[in-house]
Design a protein around this motif. Structure first.
Motif, PDB file in Angstrom:
ATOM      1  N   ARG A 137      17.287 -51.771  83.787  1.00 33.05           N
ATOM      2  CA  ARG A 137      18.585 -52.384  83.483  1.00 33.05           C
ATOM      3  C   ARG A 137      19.757 -51.494  83.887  1.00 33.05           C
ATOM      4  O   ARG A 137      20.743 -51.414  83.182  1.00 33.05           O
ATOM      5  N   CYS A 138      19.595 -50.801  84.981  1.00 25.07           N
ATOM      6  CA  CYS A 138      20.671 -49.897  85.390  1.00 25.07           C
ATOM      7  C   CYS A 138      21.772 -50.651  86.115  1.00 25.07           C
ATOM      8  O   CYS A 138      22.914 -50.222  86.153  1.00 25.07           O
ATOM      9  N   GLY A 139      21.419 -51.775  86.733  1.00 21.92           N
ATOM     10  CA  GLY A 139      22.435 -52.578  87.412  1.00 21.92           C
ATOM     11  C   GLY A 139      22.837 -52.067  88.780  1.00 21.92           C
ATOM     12  O   GLY A 139      23.720 -52.642  89.423  1.00 21.92           O
ATOM     13  N   THR A 140      22.209 -50.995  89.261  1.00 19.92           N
ATOM     14  CA  THR A 140      22.612 -50.450  90.563  1.00 19.92           C
ATOM     15  C   THR A 140      22.337 -51.422  91.707  1.00 19.92           C
ATOM     16  O   THR A 140      23.072 -51.458  92.684  1.00 19.92           O
ATOM     17  N   CYS A 141      21.255 -52.199  91.561  1.00 16.79           N
ATOM     18  CA  CYS A 141      20.932 -53.152  92.626  1.00 16.79           C
ATOM     19  C   CYS A 141      22.095 -54.111  92.832  1.00 16.79           C
ATOM     20  O   CYS A 141      22.461 -54.456  93.950  1.00 16.79           O
ATOM     21  N   ILE A 142      22.712 -54.508  91.717  1.00 17.13           N
ATOM     22  CA  ILE A 142      23.827 -55.455  91.813  1.00 17.13           C
ATOM     23  C   ILE A 142      25.063 -54.745  92.364  1.00 17.13           C
ATOM     24  O   ILE A 142      25.768 -55.281  93.213  1.00 17.13           O
ATOM     25  N   ASP A 143      25.289 -53.518  91.916  1.00 13.12           N
ATOM     26  CA  ASP A 143      26.443 -52.771  92.425  1.00 13.12           C
ATOM     27  C   ASP A 143      26.400 -52.620  93.935  1.00 13.12           C
ATOM     28  O   ASP A 143      27.427 -52.664  94.599  1.00 13.12           O
TER      29      ASP A 143
END
Ligand code: SF4
Ligand code: SF4
Ligand code: FES
Ligand code: FES
Lengths: 227, 158
Positions: free
Chosen positions: A169-175
């Motif tokens: 759930r780090c969200g880096t993929c979306i960033d």
């Protein structure tokens, strides 16, 4: 001590550490080579093909992607020839036809001089650049998402399309995904896609000083190596 | 999940990531497809991240992620077979059985698949049925083949 090599990019003699890629060196020295799938400190995949350059060997030049090309002693690279600009424009045109709903991709189209799109718009929500996949596996060691399928059915997914237990759930993929910022005028409806081109003024300076990074805003949407 | 069969496939290959494809081939052969539980078990046993196992399993046409029918009919739609009318064969098979390519018929008797070139282009159009190869196929011949397979299946069922 790090061994260095000397190479020439667009006529400039540059000293670079062995093992780095031509694209990294060029960006570091302020030579603008458009790119999309490259992310600093992640492995390079050569997926988007935007970063092509001419590599001159024995008077003959080969077109190849600079992000996957390692520097070597005495290398001669040309990043802004007529041939490269032409090929790059075509690649950018295909990209924007595939995914017009992304500010990053629209910006790249402007940067590469796309004036019209001759291909039907597909309005996909992924260009298979692999940024998300690589950051997930290399930076987070999570491997929650990966490429699934092949050919025209290739896509990014979790195993069995179910929420992955490996995801942190780090969200880096979306960033890092170039698809997450819509064009400035908002998302385009299917059937009403167009080439935006409103940021063309950004290119005036770039055209007057070719192959130099002028810190244009066109790289912001996808974190171009300078941002 | 028939754990024993899986155990014997994995026997002696645990913690050996390079065995991935061989193991998946054996699972495919044993179960006719790659069940989700088996994929998860293989990932754990070989120490290969699930995403990678799934990526490999979905990449190759030789692997199937869905159960397949008793009879697997594979129609070649490669270039050579395409120009000799593979499309007609595909239409014939899907029409006769009422399923889309890659799907299994409701009675579990048939799955129709298509591949891009079986390496026997001179004999095209080529169709394989449960691994045996039929050359110079025509829609009529294919219809008879499917009908006869269907008859055989019913006979053994009865
Ligand atoms: S949010 Fe999950 S899938 Fe995305 S990069 Fe982080 S760990 Fe990977
Ligand atoms: S989801 Fe985004 S980051 Fe990932 S491959 Fe597609 S376009 Fe690239
Ligand atoms: S940045 Fe080199 S191919 Fe995408
Ligand atoms: S194209 Fe069908 S066997 Fe080669």
């Amino acid at each position: 001590m790090i061994p260095y090599v000397t190479l020439s990019i667009d006529g400039a003699l540059i000293k670079a550490a062995k093992g780095t890629s031509v694209l990294d060196v060029a960006i570091e020295y302020g030579i603008c080579i458009p790119h999309l799938c490259h992310v600093p400190n992640l492995s390079d995949l050569g997926a988007c093909r935007l970063c092509i350059v001419e590599h001159v060997v024995n008077g003959r030049s080969k077109v190849t992607t600079s992000c996957t090309l390692r520097v070597r002693e005495g290398m001669v690279i040309r990043s802004n020839t007529e041939r490269i600009r032409h090929l790059r424009r075509n690649i950018a045109e295909l990209l924007v036809a595939q995914a017009p709903n992304s500010r990053a991709i629209q910006d790249i189209a402007v940067r590469c001089g796309v004036k019209k799109v001759r291909y039907p718009f597909r309005n996909e929500n992924c260009v298979l650049c692999g940024r998300c996949v690589r950051v997930c596996s290399e930076m987070w060691q999570a491997k929650a998402i990966g490429f699934v399928g092949r050919g025209k059915d290739r896509k990014v997914d979790t195993p069995f399309s179910q929420p992955s237990e490996a995801c942190k759930r780090c969200g880096t993929c979306i960033d890092l995904c170039p698809m997450t910022i819509t064009p400035c005028d908002g998302p385009m409806k299917p059937g009403e896609e167009y080439l935006c081109g409103k940021c063309e003024s950004q290119m005036m300076e770039a055209n007057s000083s070719p192959d130099q990074c002028i810190w244009c805003d066109l790289g912001e949407g996808f974190q171009c190596g300078r941002y | 999940m028939p754990g024993r069969e899986l155990d014997s496939i994995l026997e002696g290959r645990r913690s050996q990531p390079h065995q991935l494809i061989e193991v998946l081939q054996d699972v495919q052969e044993n179960f006719g497809y790659l069940p989700e539980d088996a994929i998860r078990a293989v990932s754990r046993a070989l120490g290969v991240p699930l995403t990678e196992v799934y990526g490999v399993a979905s990449f190759y046409k030789a692997f199937s992620l869905k159960p397949r029918g008793k009879n697997v009919i594979t129609i070649c739609t490669g270039t050579a077979c395409h120009v000799r009318g593979a499309r007609l064969l595909l239409n014939q098979a899907t029409g006769q059985l009422g399923v889309a390519p890659g799907e299994m018929t409701e009675d579990g008797m048939f799955t129709i698949e298509h591949v891009n070139c079986l390496g026997a282009c001179a004999l095209g159009p080529v169709v394989t049925e449960n691994g045996s190869c039929h050359h110079h196929m025509a829609p009529g011949k294919l219809r008879k083949l499917i009908t006869s397979l269907n008859g055989k299946g019913e006979a053994t069922h009865a």
